[in-house]
Design a protein around this motif. Structure first.
Motif, PDB file in Angstrom:
ATOM      1  N   HIS A   1      -7.144  -4.270  -0.278  1.00  0.00           N
ATOM      2  CA  HIS A   1      -8.311  -3.779  -1.013  1.00  0.00           C
ATOM      3  C   HIS A   1      -9.409  -4.836  -1.087  1.00  0.00           C
ATOM      4  O   HIS A   1     -10.598  -4.528  -0.898  1.00  0.00           O
ATOM      5  CB  HIS A   1      -7.885  -3.379  -2.430  1.00  0.00           C
TER       6      HIS A   1
ATOM      7  N   HIS B   1      -5.359  -3.860   5.963  1.00  0.00           N
ATOM      8  CA  HIS B   1      -6.377  -3.352   5.045  1.00  0.00           C
ATOM      9  C   HIS B   1      -6.048  -3.545   3.568  1.00  0.00           C
ATOM     10  O   HIS B   1      -5.855  -2.573   2.809  1.00  0.00           O
ATOM     11  CB  HIS B   1      -6.651  -1.859   5.309  1.00  0.00           C
TER      12      HIS B   1
ATOM     13  N   ARG C   1       0.838  -1.206   0.000  1.00  0.00           N
ATOM     14  CA  ARG C   1       0.000   0.000   0.000  1.00  0.00           C
ATOM     15  C   ARG C   1       0.870   1.251   0.000  1.00  0.00           C
ATOM     16  O   ARG C   1       0.587   2.221  -0.713  1.00  0.00           O
ATOM     17  CB  ARG C   1      -0.931  -0.012   1.211  1.00  0.00           C
TER      18      ARG C   1
ATOM     19  N   SER D   1     -15.069  -3.156   7.838  1.00  0.00           N
ATOM     20  CA  SER D   1     -13.933  -2.228   7.878  1.00  0.00           C
ATOM     21  C   SER D   1     -13.644  -1.618   6.511  1.00  0.00           C
ATOM     22  O   SER D   1     -12.725  -0.817   6.381  1.00  0.00           O
ATOM     23  CB  SER D   1     -12.686  -2.944   8.401  1.00  0.00           C
TER      24      SER D   1
ATOM     25  N   ALA E   1     -14.203  -7.973   8.280  1.00  0.00           N
ATOM     26  CA  ALA E   1     -13.405  -7.323   7.242  1.00  0.00           C
ATOM     27  C   ALA E   1     -14.265  -6.408   6.373  1.00  0.00           C
ATOM     28  O   ALA E   1     -13.871  -5.280   6.050  1.00  0.00           O
ATOM     29  CB  ALA E   1     -12.717  -8.375   6.382  1.00  0.00           C
TER      30      ALA E   1
ATOM     31  N   ILE F   1      -6.611  -7.711   8.711  1.00  0.00           N
ATOM     32  CA  ILE F   1      -7.682  -6.721   8.556  1.00  0.00           C
ATOM     33  C   ILE F   1      -7.138  -5.319   8.822  1.00  0.00           C
ATOM     34  O   ILE F   1      -7.453  -4.368   8.095  1.00  0.00           O
ATOM     35  CB  ILE F   1      -8.864  -7.047   9.484  1.00  0.00           C
ATOM     36  N   GLU F   2      -6.297  -5.191   9.848  1.00  0.00           N
ATOM     37  CA  GLU F   2      -5.723  -3.884  10.160  1.00  0.00           C
ATOM     38  C   GLU F   2      -4.816  -3.382   9.039  1.00  0.00           C
ATOM     39  O   GLU F   2      -4.727  -2.182   8.785  1.00  0.00           O
ATOM     40  CB  GLU F   2      -4.941  -3.968  11.469  1.00  0.00           C
TER      41      GLU F   2
ATOM     42  N   ILE G   1     -13.087  -3.542   3.597  1.00  0.00           N
ATOM     43  CA  ILE G   1     -12.416  -4.463   2.685  1.00  0.00           C
ATOM     44  C   ILE G   1     -13.465  -5.207   1.866  1.00  0.00           C
ATOM     45  O   ILE G   1     -14.454  -5.701   2.403  1.00  0.00           O
ATOM     46  CB  ILE G   1     -11.552  -5.469   3.470  1.00  0.00           C
TER      47      ILE G   1
END
Length: 279
Positions: free
Chosen positions: A98, A96, A71, A132, A129, A93-94, A134
């Protein structure tokens, strides 16, 4: 810019799905240094970075670090997983990504008859997820193959996301950022099979996609799991150098004329123009 690169961060998997080919390549997982080197050479050349070609990316202990690094370098990271290790996926998940694609068809493809516990883990992860931001795609790519449990799987999913669902051309939207996608059973090209009678072929290899195996070998697409068409090596070359090689140019120019310069491509059902293309 090439739309997507399939970067194999490990070629090791924890399952033995009947629809996946077996690799005889040496087992390896990328180190931090190797990942940085490869992504530095892909930076600015590729938009979407898919963390697999063969192998299960959630086996890699540095997966969250790799996602964050990708990222930061401007890539759009995408994961594909069999979904069996989601409960142990600390930090994913943190980090993140796409999108995360979860192959639900791997459950029956391993001869497991009772998917409830597996689906519970998948859905607990998927809902967290998706909430959040995603994108989660639950894949049933088993039409015409190992699909006998599909209706039951969909009923179990409905226990977490009640119907009615929003219909799409390839499945359903269950809730915000959470989708079910179906397709025919995946068919890997096989160097040992006969060539298709249909000679007119086309592929987006080297146009919209490219693959990098865990040893740095550059292959034209996500289907060259064995490295039959090694175009160069990103550990020792730049991507531009690899794409400018005579073999790469012959492959690209051949598809421009609807011809296949490589034997493997003449044995790939996804390259035959009369077949449906997978998106």
């Amino acid at each position: 810019m090439i739309s997507r690169c399939y970067l194999e961060i490990t070629n090791v998997c924890n399952l033995d799905c009947v629809f996946c080919p077996k690799t005889e390549r040496p087992k390896h997982r990328l180190t931090h240094e190797e990942f940085d080197l490869l992504t530095d050479k892909l930076q600015g050349k590729v938009q979407f970075l898919y963390f697999h070609l063969m192998g299960e990316p959630f086996l890699h202990p540095f997966l969250p670090d790799f996602i964050q690094s990708a990222r930061q370098k401007g890539f759009v990271p995408v994961l594909t997983t069999n979904g069996t290790l989601l409960s142990k996926a600390k930090g994913v998940i943190e980090a993140h990504p796409h999108k995360i694609q979860i192959s639900l068809h791997s459950q029956e493809g391993n001869g497991k008859e009772n998917p409830e516990a597996y689906l519970e883990g998948v859905m607990n992860f998927a809902l967290e997820a998706a909430s959040s931001g995603i994108i989660i795609v639950l894949r049933l790519w088993n039409q015409g193959g190992y699909e006998r449990a599909n209706d039951h799987i969909l009923d179990v999913l409905a226990g977490y996301c009640p119907r009615p669902w929003t219909s799409r051309h390839d499945g359903w939207k269950l809730t915000e950022n959470l989708y079910v996608e179906y397709d025919r059973m995946f068919e890997w090209p096989d160097a040992e099979r006969e060539e298709f009678e249909e000679k007119e072929v086309f592929c987006y290899a080297l146009r919209n996609q490219v693959g990098v195996l865990v040893d740095g070998s550059v292959v034209p697409c996500c289907l060259d799991h064995a490295g039959d068409i090694k175009l160069g090596n990103l550990f020792t070359q730049t991507l531009d150098e690899v794409l400018a090689s005579p073999r790469s140019k012959a492959l690209y120019d051949g598809f421009t004329k609807h011809e296949a310069s490589e034997a493997l491509c003449r044995k790939c059902g996804y390259a035959v123009v009369t077949k449906q293309y997978r998106k």
